[in-house]
Motif scaffolding. Sequence first.
Motif, PDB file in Angstrom:
ATOM      1  N   ALA A 182       0.830  -1.209   0.000  1.00 31.05           N
ATOM      2  CA  ALA A 182       0.000   0.000   0.000  1.00 31.05           C
ATOM      3  C   ALA A 182       0.863   1.258   0.000  1.00 31.05           C
ATOM      4  O   ALA A 182       0.588   2.220  -0.729  1.00 31.05           O
ATOM      5  N   GLU A 183       1.917   1.252   0.816  1.00 26.07           N
ATOM      6  CA  GLU A 183       2.810   2.411   0.847  1.00 26.07           C
ATOM      7  C   GLU A 183       3.511   2.608  -0.493  1.00 26.07           C
ATOM      8  O   GLU A 183       3.647   3.743  -0.976  1.00 26.07           O
ATOM      9  N   ALA A 184       3.955   1.511  -1.101  1.00 26.31           N
ATOM     10  CA  ALA A 184       4.640   1.621  -2.390  1.00 26.31           C
ATOM     11  C   ALA A 184       3.701   2.134  -3.464  1.00 26.31           C
ATOM     12  O   ALA A 184       4.107   2.899  -4.352  1.00 26.31           O
ATOM     13  N   THR A 185       2.441   1.738  -3.416  1.00 29.17           N
ATOM     14  CA  THR A 185       1.482   2.176  -4.429  1.00 29.17           C
ATOM     15  C   THR A 185       1.201   3.668  -4.316  1.00 29.17           C
ATOM     16  O   THR A 185       1.036   4.358  -5.332  1.00 29.17           O
ATOM     17  N   MET A 186       1.154   4.192  -3.105  1.00 31.89           N
ATOM     18  CA  MET A 186       0.823   5.604  -2.914  1.00 31.89           C
ATOM     19  C   MET A 186       2.032   6.526  -3.015  1.00 31.89           C
ATOM     20  O   MET A 186       1.874   7.735  -3.120  1.00 31.89           O
TER      21      MET A 186
END
Length: 329
Positions: A182-186
Amino acid sequence: TERLRSIAAIRTGLGGALAATLLLAILVSFGVARTVTRPLTALIDAMRRIADTGDLSQRVAVRTGPWDDEDARLLTSTFHTLTETVGRHQREAAQRERLSSLGRLSTVVAHEVRNPLMIIKTAVASLKRPTVTREELDEVIADVEGETTRLNRVVSEVLDFARPIRFDFAEADINALCRSAAEATMTGMTGPAISLDLDPTLLPVVTDAECLRTALVNVLANARHAVAARPDAAPPADTSTSVRLSSQRVPTGGVVLRVDDRGTGIADEDLTHVFEPYFTTRRAGTGLGLPIARNIITGMGGTISLDSRVGAGTRVEIVLPQAPQRNQA
């Protein structure tokens, strides 16, 4: 009376001999039958496991003792040859399908590469003017950087799809992996946030954490794009819950990951094509995100499915086993 006694003794002896002979015959018959039924039972069990899991690497131990049935050994070795042949044909068919898809993808890639190159060419040509201002120079640099990033993404996705995936299995914390994805996507992307609903009772799962993270990032990126593509006249009521990633423990072992979005949704006629390479409904997409995710998930022994309704959103469900079959690496 004496003769009657001797006859009775003979009759008793004959009865005992008959009983012993019958018992011996039953034991010998049982032993002979076991030499046939034991390998057949093991073979049937292997066939059931193959039917349940699709794992063609199942093997049956072939006994070579003097009392083992030759026909059972021949049947077992033939079964092994059959499963090896089917597995090899499946791998070859998958490779041919991948290469064929890559060939069909070439036209899409050519289009995706040509556009950034034309933009870069135009931007660089504008620098030849003698009266280039600082603002124009900054704009050209930004255009070149943006299009270079786009080109790198296209090439990376094509390479990821084309090369055979090699897995490095180890125990992984699925919830921590979901947070990382999730962090990498955002990172570096504006748009809706990703909410997490993670099951705290999850046990470690044997998987390739980096490959699974890549698959999740592709799915989450698609979900965020779908939410961002909604018409301005009908935005989601709560953008903080527009994309949700959840994890859940499976009672029989393994884990279920779900990505729910409240985006534009997918039309019924497009649902059967979403996992096909080069199929995309986005202008800037190459159509490789979901095919790459499917290759990763199925390669680890899991399944991935998608359900969607136009205007209501999409759910992508990923089911992973507690420990994948090693031959799938």
